[in-house]
Write a protein that holds these residues in place. Structure first.
Motif, short mmCIF file in Angstrom:
data_model
loop_
_atom_site.label_atom_id
_atom_site.label_comp_id
_atom_site.label_asym_id
_atom_site.label_seq_id
_atom_site.Cartn_x
_atom_site.Cartn_y
_atom_site.Cartn_z
N MET A 185 0.88 -1.22 -0.04
CA MET A 185 -0.04 0.00 0.02
C MET A 185 0.81 1.31 0.05
SD MET A 185 -3.14 0.23 -0.40
CE MET A 185 -3.33 2.10 0.27
N THR A 186 2.07 1.27 0.87
CA THR A 186 2.99 2.39 0.88
C THR A 186 3.24 2.65 -0.61
OG1 THR A 186 3.65 1.83 3.11
CG2 THR A 186 4.89 3.13 1.76
N GLU A 187 3.60 1.88 -1.60
CA GLU A 187 4.34 1.96 -2.80
C GLU A 187 3.29 2.42 -3.65
OE1 GLU A 187 5.89 -2.08 -3.84
OE2 GLU A 187 7.99 -1.47 -3.09
N GLN A 188 2.07 1.99 -3.58
CA GLN A 188 0.92 2.25 -4.37
C GLN A 188 0.86 3.98 -4.12
OE1 GLN A 188 -2.50 -0.13 -4.46
NE2 GLN A 188 -1.36 -2.17 -3.55
N PHE A 189 0.44 4.13 -2.82
CA PHE A 189 0.26 5.67 -2.44
C PHE A 189 1.31 6.46 -2.93
CE2 PHE A 189 0.14 9.38 0.31
CZ PHE A 189 -1.29 9.65 0.21
N ILE A 190 2.81 6.02 -2.65
CA ILE A 190 3.67 6.84 -3.51
C ILE A 190 3.46 7.21 -4.94
CG2 ILE A 190 6.04 6.84 -3.79
CD1 ILE A 190 6.73 5.44 -0.94
N THR A 191 3.24 6.09 -5.51
CA THR A 191 2.97 6.43 -6.88
C THR A 191 2.13 7.28 -7.29
OG1 THR A 191 3.64 3.78 -7.31
CG2 THR A 191 2.28 5.18 -8.90
N LEU A 192 0.85 7.18 -6.47
CA LEU A 192 -0.13 8.18 -6.88
C LEU A 192 0.29 9.60 -6.73
CD1 LEU A 192 -3.19 9.01 -7.74
CD2 LEU A 192 -3.83 8.24 -5.20
N LEU A 193 1.04 9.69 -5.22
CA LEU A 193 1.35 11.04 -4.80
C LEU A 193 2.15 11.58 -5.74
CD1 LEU A 193 0.80 12.94 -2.40
CD2 LEU A 193 2.48 11.79 -1.09
N VAL A 194 3.29 10.99 -6.08
CA VAL A 194 4.18 11.36 -6.85
C VAL A 194 3.75 11.85 -8.32
CG1 VAL A 194 6.54 10.82 -8.14
CG2 VAL A 194 6.36 10.23 -5.81
N GLY A 195 2.77 11.27 -8.93
CA GLY A 195 2.14 11.40 -9.99
C GLY A 195 1.55 12.82 -10.13
N ILE A 196 0.74 12.89 -9.01
CA ILE A 196 -0.09 14.18 -8.83
C ILE A 196 0.74 15.58 -8.48
CG2 ILE A 196 -1.68 15.42 -7.28
CD1 ILE A 196 -2.96 12.63 -6.88
N MET A 197 1.72 15.18 -7.72
CA MET A 197 2.56 16.26 -7.50
C MET A 197 3.55 16.66 -8.69
SD MET A 197 3.63 15.78 -3.50
CE MET A 197 4.40 17.57 -3.51
N SER A 198 3.80 15.81 -9.36
CA SER A 198 4.62 15.90 -10.75
C SER A 198 4.09 16.78 -11.59
CB SER A 198 5.24 14.66 -11.35
OG SER A 198 6.02 14.14 -10.57
N VAL A 199 2.61 16.73 -11.89
CA VAL A 199 1.86 17.45 -12.65
C VAL A 199 1.89 18.85 -12.00
CG1 VAL A 199 -0.38 17.68 -13.73
CG2 VAL A 199 0.28 15.60 -13.26
N PHE A 200 1.82 19.11 -10.83
CA PHE A 200 1.62 20.30 -10.25
C PHE A 200 3.26 21.07 -10.31
CE2 PHE A 200 -1.57 18.94 -7.80
CZ PHE A 200 -2.73 20.14 -7.89
N SER A 201 4.20 20.35 -10.73
CA SER A 201 5.60 20.78 -10.93
C SER A 201 5.62 21.20 -12.15
CB SER A 201 6.48 19.63 -10.70
OG SER A 201 6.68 19.06 -9.47
N ALA A 202 4.96 21.00 -13.08
CA ALA A 202 4.84 21.53 -14.42
C ALA A 202 4.42 23.08 -14.43
CB ALA A 202 3.91 20.89 -15.35
N VAL A 203 3.68 23.41 -13.14
CA VAL A 203 3.06 24.77 -13.09
C VAL A 203 4.23 25.86 -13.03
CG1 VAL A 203 1.66 26.38 -11.70
CG2 VAL A 203 0.94 24.07 -12.17
N PRO A 204 5.23 25.81 -11.98
CA PRO A 204 6.30 26.55 -11.96
C PRO A 204 6.93 26.63 -13.22
CG PRO A 204 6.68 24.97 -10.37
CD PRO A 204 5.39 24.41 -10.89
N THR A 205 7.34 25.43 -13.88
CA THR A 205 7.92 25.29 -15.01
C THR A 205 7.35 26.24 -16.13
OG1 THR A 205 8.66 23.02 -14.72
CG2 THR A 205 8.92 23.70 -16.85
#
Length: 532
Positions: free
Chosen positions: A343-363
Motif C-alpha cells: 500500500m505504501t508503494e501504491q500511495f507513493i506512486t499516486l502521490l508522486v504522479g499528482i505532485m509531478s503534474v503540479f511541478s509543471a506549473v512553476p516550469t
C-alpha cells in the motif's frame, strides 16, 4: 464622499467581463463539467452499499485524510459522501486558483501594465477598479454556485438532495471568494503581479499543509486553515452550513482591509518595503542566463519550498498505511489482485504522479515570463543590441527546464526525508527520488508545447493551462472514470512508468523526450520568424 470613491464601478465591471470573458467561460465549464461527469460516473460505479462502505474504509487511513480531508465516519457514507470525499477539497483548490488568477490579473497586473492609470484618468472613483473586480468575482462565483447546485440537484438520487446540492455549490463558491479576498489584499501589499500571485498561492499552499497536518493529528489546528473549514461541512450527510458563513465573513474582512490598504498606497507601488539592491551588480547579471535567474528566482524558490514541505508532510504519514489496512480484511480482499505492491508503494506512486503534474506549473510559469517581458516591451532592450532571439528564449527555456528537475528532486527528497523515519520496511532514497525524476520527460513535453505556443501562437499561450488541468484530471480520476485509452494517451504523464511499482520503461520516456525536443525546436524556429 464615499460614494464618489466607487463612481464608475459598473462601467469598469463590464469592461473586465469583456476582457476576461473567455477565461471565465473556460474555468466555469471545466469546473462544472468535471463535477457533473464525475457524479454521472459514480452512479454507475458505486451501485450498492457494499461498494460505498468499502470506499469509506479506504478513506479512514491517515494518508487519505491528509490528502483529501477528514470528512465522514464509515457508517455515514453514501454516494454523495463518496463524491465529496474524492472531489470537494481538490475542487475547492481549483476554484481558489481561478479566483487568485482572475483577481491578480484584474488588479495588480492591470495596474502594472498601465491600464489602471488610463482608467483612473477618466471621471471614476479611486476604489472603482477594485470594486469592479470584486463585483465580477462575486458574479462568477455565484454563477458557479447556481449552475453546479442545479446540476447536482437534477440527479435522480436520494443522496443528492436540494439542500446538499446547494451546500456543495455554496462551499466551493465561498472558498473561492475567500481567496479572492486574499488576493485583493495581496495586490495592495506587493508591487508586482508576480508578487501578489506569489503571496496568494503561498497562503493557499500553507492552508493546505496546515489542514493536512491538523486533520491527521490535531483538529484545532485544522480550524486555523480556511480549507479546514471547507472540508467540515459534512455535505451530503449532516449538511453543516457554518463553514460557508465563516468563509463569507472572512472574505468580508479581507475586502474591507483591501479597500482600506488601497487608499494608503500610491499607484504602481506596494505597501511591503522593497529590498534594497546591491550597489554593484554581480558578473552573473551580465549574462542572459544570470539575469533570467535573478528575475525568476523568487518564483522558483517559493514553489520549491511549497513542494518540499508538502512532500515532507505526506511522507510523514506513510508509516501508518500498512498497519491501518492490515486491520481491514475487506480492504485486503479488494487489493488481493495487486498484493505484489505494498500500500505504501501504491500511495507513493499516486502521490508522486499528482505532485509531478503540479511541478509543471512553476516550469510553465517561468517560461511564460518571456511572453510578459515581450508584452511589456522590455525585450526590445535586448534586440536593439547584438543579442539573438535564441539566446533570450534559450535563457528562459534553460531556467524552466532546471526548475522542473529541481521540483522533481525535491518531491523525492521530501518524501524520503520524512518517510524514512516512520516506515519500518525502508524504501531506498534512490527509488523514491527516481520515482520523481522519471516524470521529467512528461514535463519536458509540457515545456515544449509551451515553447511552441509562445513561438508560433503567442496569443494562445493560455491553452497550456488547459492541458495541465487535463493532465491532473487524467492522473487523479482517469482510472476511476474508465476513460478511453486514447483520452488517457493525450496526457504525457499517462505514459510514465510508475515507480516503484513498475520497472523503468525506456521507450516511452525517450519518445516523450523526443516529442518535447521537437516541440521546442518548432517554438524556437517560429519565435525567430515572427514579429515581436
Amino acid at each position: 464622499m464615499v460614494v464618489q470613491q466607487f463612481k464608475g464601478t459598473g462601467q469598469i465591471m463590464r469592461l473586465l467581463f469583456q476582457q476576461n470573458g473567455v477565461k471565465i467561460g473556460l474555468w466555469l465549464s471545466g469546473l462544472i463539467g468535471v463535477s457533473i461527469a464525475t457524479v454521472t460516473a459514480y452512479t454507475t460505479i458505486y451501485t450498492g452499499q457494499k461498494e460505498i462502505i468499502e470506499f469509506g474504509l479506504t478513506m479512514q487511513n491517515p494518508a487519505m485524510i491528509a490528502m483529501l480531508g477528514s470528512l465522514y465516519e464509515v457508517g455515514n457514507f453514501s454516494l454523495g459522501a463518496v463524491f465529496a470525499s474524492e472531489m470537494l477539497l481538490f475542487s475547492a483548490i481549483a476554484v481558489s486558483v481561478m479566483n487568485i488568477l482572475l483577481v491578480s490579473s484584474s488588479t495588480r497586473m492591470d495596474e502594472e501594465e498601465g491600464r489602471l492609470e488610463m482608467i483612473l484618468g477618466l471621471p471614476v472613483g479611486r476604489l472603482a477598479y477594485l470594486a469592479a473586480t470584486i463585483s465580477m468575482m462575486i458574479i462568477v462565483n455565484s454563477l458557479l454556485f447556481m449552475i453546479l447546485s442545479l446540476g447536482l440537484g437534477l440527479f435522480n438520487h436520494e443522496a443528492f438532495s436540494v439542500e446538499s446540492a446547494l451546500l456543495y455549490g455554496g462551499i466551493l463558491a465561498s472558498t473561492g471568494l475567500f481567496f479572492a479576498g486574499v488576493t485583493a489584499v495581496a495586490a495592495q501589499l506587493a508591487a508586482t503581479s508576480r508578487g501578489a500571485t506569489g503571496i496568494s498561492f503561498a497562503v493557499l499552499i500553507t492552508a493546505y499543509i496546515i489542514r493536512a497536518v491538523g486533520d491527521v493529528s490535531n483538529e484545532v489546528l485544522s480550524l486555523v486553515s480556511p480549507l479546514g473549514w471547507t472540508v467540515r461541512t459534512a455535505v451530503f450527510v449532516d449538511n453543516d452550513w457554518w463553514p460557508v458563513s465563516a468563509l463569507i465573513s472572512g472574505m468580508a474582512i479581507l475586502l474591507v482591509s483591501a479597500f482600506y490598504l488601497n487608499q494608503q498606497r500610491d499607484i504602481n507601488a506596494g505597501l511591503l518595503p522593497e529590498r534594497k539592491g546591491k550597489v554593484y551588480a554581480s558578473n552573473a547579471l551580465k549574462s542572459r542566463f544570470g539575469l533570467t535567474w535573478r528575475l525568476e528566482k523568487g518564483t522558483i524558490i517559493s514553489w520549491a519550498i511549497g513542494i518540499f514541505l508538502m512532500s515532507v508532510a505526506f511522507g510523514s504519514i506513510l508509516g501508518d498505511l500498512e498497519a491501518y489496512f492490515s486491520d481491514f480484511e475487506m480492504v485486503q480482499i479488494i487489493l488481493a489482485d495487486d498484493l505484489s505492491d505494498s500500500m505504501t508503494e501504491q500511495f507513493i506512486t499516486l502521490l508522486v504522479g499528482i505532485m509531478s503534474v503540479f511541478s509543471a506549473v512553476p516550469t510553465v510559469s517561468v517560461f511564460l515570463k518571456l511572453k510578459k517581458e515581450e508584452r511589456m516591451g522590455r525585450t526590445e532592450n535586448f534586440y536593439s543590441r547584438a543579442v539573438s532571439r535564441n539566446k533570450v528564449m534559450g535563457s528562459y527555456y534553460a531556467i524552466a527546464f532546471l526548475t522542473a528537475v529541481l521540483m522533481q528532486l525535491l518531491i523525492g527528497l521530501g518524501l524520503y526525508a520524512s518517510a524514512s523515519q516512520v516506515i519500518k520496511t525502508t524504501i531506498g532514497a534512490g527509488t523514491v527520488i527516481a520515482s520523481g525524476l522519471v516524470y521529467i520527460p512528461a514535463i519536458w513535453v509540457v515545456l515544449g508545447l509551451t515553447t511552441a505556443l509562445v513561438g508560433a501562437f503567442p496569443k494562445r499561450t493560455g491553452l497550456i493551462w488547459t492541458y495541465v488541468t487535463f493532465a491532473i484530471f487524467v492522473i487523479y480520476l482517469g482510472n476511476l472514470l474508465e476513460f478511453p485509452e486514447w483520452v488517457n494517451n493525450i496526457s504525457a504523464f499517462h505514459h510514465i512508468p510508475q515507480l516503484p511499482n513498475e520497472e523503468i520503461a525506456w521507450f516511452p520516456m525517450i519518445s516523450l523526450s523526443l516529442v518535447g525536443i521537437a516541440l521546442s525546436v518548432i517554438g524556437f524556429l517560429s519565435y525567430n520568424k515572427r514579429d515581436i
